[in-house]
Design a protein around this motif. Structure first.
Motif, PDB file in Angstrom:
ATOM      1  N   HIS A  89      -2.845   9.790   3.235  1.00 43.57           N
ATOM      2  CA  HIS A  89      -2.791   9.854   4.768  1.00 43.57           C
ATOM      3  C   HIS A  89      -2.894   8.463   5.368  1.00 43.57           C
ATOM      4  O   HIS A  89      -2.007   8.047   6.361  1.00 43.57           O
ATOM      5  N   PHE A  90      -3.768   7.573   4.933  1.00 40.12           N
ATOM      6  CA  PHE A  90      -3.773   6.158   5.198  1.00 40.12           C
ATOM      7  C   PHE A  90      -2.446   5.505   4.960  1.00 40.12           C
ATOM      8  O   PHE A  90      -1.874   4.920   5.630  1.00 40.12           O
ATOM      9  N   ALA A  91      -1.793   5.676   3.850  1.00 32.88           N
ATOM     10  CA  ALA A  91      -0.618   5.071   3.506  1.00 32.88           C
ATOM     11  C   ALA A  91       0.574   5.558   4.342  1.00 32.88           C
ATOM     12  O   ALA A  91       1.383   4.715   4.883  1.00 32.88           O
ATOM     13  N   LEU A  92       0.660   6.888   4.854  1.00 31.79           N
ATOM     14  CA  LEU A  92       1.494   7.204   5.665  1.00 31.79           C
ATOM     15  C   LEU A  92       1.404   6.855   7.082  1.00 31.79           C
ATOM     16  O   LEU A  92       2.240   6.641   7.909  1.00 31.79           O
ATOM     17  N   ARG A  93       0.211   6.482   7.359  1.00 33.46           N
ATOM     18  CA  ARG A  93      -0.084   5.958   8.801  1.00 33.46           C
ATOM     19  C   ARG A  93       0.405   4.431   8.654  1.00 33.46           C
ATOM     20  O   ARG A  93       1.117   4.196   9.715  1.00 33.46           O
ATOM     21  N   LEU A  94       0.502   3.759   7.817  1.00 34.56           N
ATOM     22  CA  LEU A  94       1.168   2.301   7.550  1.00 34.56           C
ATOM     23  C   LEU A  94       2.705   2.749   7.653  1.00 34.56           C
ATOM     24  O   LEU A  94       3.299   1.989   8.451  1.00 34.56           O
ATOM     25  N   TRP A  95       3.264   3.512   7.199  1.00 33.05           N
ATOM     26  CA  TRP A  95       4.555   3.925   6.939  1.00 33.05           C
ATOM     27  C   TRP A  95       4.998   4.333   8.366  1.00 33.05           C
ATOM     28  O   TRP A  95       6.081   3.752   8.769  1.00 33.05           O
ATOM     29  N   LYS A  96       4.183   4.982   9.097  1.00 38.59           N
ATOM     30  CA  LYS A  96       4.646   5.120  10.718  1.00 38.59           C
ATOM     31  C   LYS A  96       4.585   3.982  11.446  1.00 38.59           C
ATOM     32  O   LYS A  96       5.402   3.933  12.266  1.00 38.59           O
TER      33      LYS A  96
ATOM     34  N   ILE B  63       0.942  -1.191  -0.074  1.00 36.68           N
ATOM     35  CA  ILE B  63      -0.022   0.062  -0.013  1.00 36.68           C
ATOM     36  C   ILE B  63       0.906   1.193  -0.035  1.00 36.68           C
ATOM     37  O   ILE B  63       0.633   2.189  -0.638  1.00 36.68           O
ATOM     38  N   VAL B  64       1.754   1.396   0.794  1.00 35.18           N
ATOM     39  CA  VAL B  64       2.961   2.280   0.727  1.00 35.18           C
ATOM     40  C   VAL B  64       3.577   2.499  -0.508  1.00 35.18           C
ATOM     41  O   VAL B  64       3.477   3.882  -0.977  1.00 35.18           O
ATOM     42  N   GLU B  65       4.133   1.591  -0.935  1.00 35.54           N
ATOM     43  CA  GLU B  65       4.661   1.712  -2.254  1.00 35.54           C
ATOM     44  C   GLU B  65       3.806   2.277  -3.450  1.00 35.54           C
ATOM     45  O   GLU B  65       4.180   3.266  -4.186  1.00 35.54           O
ATOM     46  N   ARG B  66       2.716   1.743  -3.719  1.00 33.98           N
ATOM     47  CA  ARG B  66       1.567   2.203  -4.550  1.00 33.98           C
ATOM     48  C   ARG B  66       1.396   3.455  -4.405  1.00 33.98           C
ATOM     49  O   ARG B  66       1.061   4.349  -5.417  1.00 33.98           O
ATOM     50  N   THR B  67       1.110   4.005  -3.046  1.00 29.85           N
ATOM     51  CA  THR B  67       0.584   5.465  -2.782  1.00 29.85           C
ATOM     52  C   THR B  67       1.676   6.307  -2.847  1.00 29.85           C
ATOM     53  O   THR B  67       1.379   7.600  -3.434  1.00 29.85           O
TER      54      THR B  67
END
Length: 593
Positions: free
Chosen positions: A572-579, A500-504
């Motif tokens: 924002h959701f992808a960054l939440r996962l990244w964090k 998800i992080v990679e795609r977003t």
């Protein structure tokens, strides 16, 4: 075979196992007759497991056999004189393989390595079910302790644990009684030794003194730390005890955890674990002696001594069997203390009717917990090899207060009227100080109702599983810390988060890696601030124009459409996962940072 017709060996309670091992320790300290000591152990083993008979074998390595040495309630002379090639039958398999084994019906079991003449002896004796545990002395397998039924019977987990406990006691007895004549000879030799042999005299006296001190420590207080202290003083060399994960427990810190993970050190430990006794290893120019302490197939701990010398190795091997018995005793003591609390926790989770809920409330009062207000539940995930140590640590070191601590369903659970977040932080620090990595999830029931506490337990379990999937190895969190992103991943995996992080936001990640920038951090701060340039600049300690320039760079990487409401939610959701996912360079990240 019809399950209804199959019985079980008895499953003894932990207090019964503790009493049996304590009585055996007293015999070892006070009774000098070899047969009486061993027969007492066999009799207690039979009683614990409700077995028809019990017997003990010794290995004869030159002949490649193990032979029955002492029996209890065996009827036929032929059975009492069985000699089994190592690796055959239950007796030979246990005595050679080093693992606890059992069979429901020996003669009908196709997985057994049968010998016709032995099968005939077994048939005449009327034996059906057999279970056995190996006897270890100084890392070497010297024989086996077995129980048998004259009807088919399976071995429950509690029965297996009891059998391994009594096998440890039997190993101590064998080591003591095997040396009975040797000790008498040593005393005679000491008495006749001249001053020119003063060195040899001191060596013999040290061996005798160690044996007596270890026996005394087993009777006075079955404590592994005390046994290790006696061994370290006797050898005169730095000696430490480490758990299977490499965490230091008692004695000197002879090697640190990374050193114990070295392939050469691990090879020496495995060599000892598989029955070779003490093993030596050279690491960074120093020589160490290691002895694996085991019970059945389980590696309990490792003794590591600086240096190597014949007399010190002999003392170390002698003492390791006492360490094994002490560790098993300590574990059973923890289990016994935990049993009532675990049962209560299981009752709470299973209660559905009002009558059941009232009964659970009444039991909690006995632990000083009134379930009438805010009640927090903590779920702690810890690797199985150190779970018993962690449970004992939590019970001993948590500040005094109204709480229930139990081990169940593969984790440690705490129910308390204290603040969950504060307690989780304290527990994380306590375990970290002990070298134990734990992931802790916590949740709170505002009402203190049984349903509310059960819901808090489920929520804390989801949080801790989500954190585990996200790659956490240490830390504490509640639902707010992880948010929807983390809980969604409790049913998936960290690889999903990475995709998800990679795609977003992948292009921004790649830019940061290539240019050593932190555009992702800026983007995260910007979205968390509600898209406020001023707040973002203040938080990052930069000028607003710098924030604006960075956002323009992100526009060029992601396209300006990332600012639209629907796309902004995805980012924002992808960054939440990244964090949430700890970077690979920080495997022990706390709270996902």
């Amino acid at each position: 075979m019809d399950e209804a017709s199959t019985q079980q060996f008895r499953a003894p309670e932990d207090p019964e196992i503790l009493n049996a091992t304590t009585e055996s320790s007293r015999d070892l300290a006070s009774v000098r007759d070899r047969t009486l000591i061993l027969k007492g152990i066999l009799r207690r083993t039979r009683t614990l497991l409700g077995a028809d008979m019990a017997y003990l074998s010794l290995n004869d390595l030159p002949s490649g056999e193990t032979y029955i040495h002492v029996t209890d309630n065996v009827r036929t002379e032929a059975y009492r004189n069985i000699r089994m090639p190592l690796g055959t039958g239950v007796l030979g398999a246990v005595a050679a393989g080093g693992s606890t084994a059992s069979t429901l019906d020996y003669l009908a079991d196709p997985n057994m390595n049968h010998i016709p003449t032995i099968d005939q002896v077994v048939a005449v004796e009327g034996v059906k079910a057999i279970a056995g545990a190996p006897l270890r002395v100084g890392g070497r397998i010297v024989g086996a302790l077995l129980v048998a039924h004259r009807s088919p019977a399976s071995l429950p987990a509690a029965g297996e644990r009891a059998l391994e406990h009594m096998a440890a006691q039997a190993a101590i007895a064998l080591e003591q009684t095997r040396r009975g004549s040797e000790i008498m000879q040593l005393r005679a030799l000491i008495g006749s030794t001249t001053t020119s042999n003063a060195g040899r005299t001191r060596e013999l006296e040290a061996m005798l003194a160690l044996d007596e001190r270890l026996m005394g420590s087993m009777v006075a207080s079955v404590n592994a730390e005390g046994v290790v202290a006696v061994l370290e003083e006797a050898t005169g060399r730095p000696l430490g005890l480490f758990d299977p994960t490499g965490r230091h427990r008692f004695g000197s810190v002879t090697l640190n955890k990374p050193s114990l993970e070295n392939w050469g050190v691990q090879s020496a430990i495995n060599t000892s674990l598989h029955g070779a006794g003490a093993a030596t290893v050279r690491y960074k120019g120093e020589v160490y002696t290691v002895v694996a302490v085991a019970a059945g197939k389980e590696h309990l701990a490792t003794l590591v001594m600086n240096g190597t010398a014949g007399k010190e190795i002999a003392l170390l091997e002698r003492g390791s069997v006492f360490v094994s018995a002490a560790l098993l005793f300590e574990r059973t003591l923890v289990d016994a203390n935990n049993r009532a609390q675990s049962t209560l926790m299981e009752d709470l989770l299973a209660s559905r009717t009002e009558d059941q809920a009232q009964a659970v409330r009444a039991k909690f009062v006995a632990f000083g917990i009134e379930l009438r207000g805010e009640t927090a539940v903590l779920v702690i995930l810890i690797d199985p090899p150190v779970r018993h140590n962690a449970l004992a640590t939590v019970q001993q070191r948590l500040r005094k207060g109204a709480m229930l601590v139990s081990a169940h369903m593969g984790h440690i659970c705490v129910v308390t009227t204290s603040a969950g977040a504060t307690l989780a932080k304290e527990m994380d620090q306590i375990l970290h100080q002990e070298g134990i990595s734990a992931v802790i999830g916590h949740a709170t029931s505002s009402s203190g109702s049984i349903n509310g506490i059960r819901g808090a337990h489920d929520e804390a379990s989801e949080v801790v599983m989500a954190a585990k999937e996200l790659g956490w190895r240490r830390g504490f969190a509640d639902l707010n810390d992880l948010g929807i992103a983390g809980i969604m991943l409790s049913h998936d995996s960290a690889s999903t988060a990475a995709r998800i992080v990679e795609r977003t936001v992948g292009p921004v990640q790649e830019y940061d890696r290539a240019h050593r920038t932190d555009l992702l951090g800026t983007l995260w701060a910007y979205l968390e601030s509600g898209s406020s340039l001023q707040t973002t600049a203040s938080q990052l300690h930069i000028h607003q124009n710098t924030v604006r320039q960075r956002l323009e760079r992100i526009d060029s990487l992601l396209g300006a459409q990332w600012r639209t409401p629907s796309r902004r939610i995805d980012v924002h959701f992808a960054l939440r996962l990244w964090k949430l996912v700890p970077p690979t360079s920080k495997p022990d990240a706390v709270r996902g940072q």
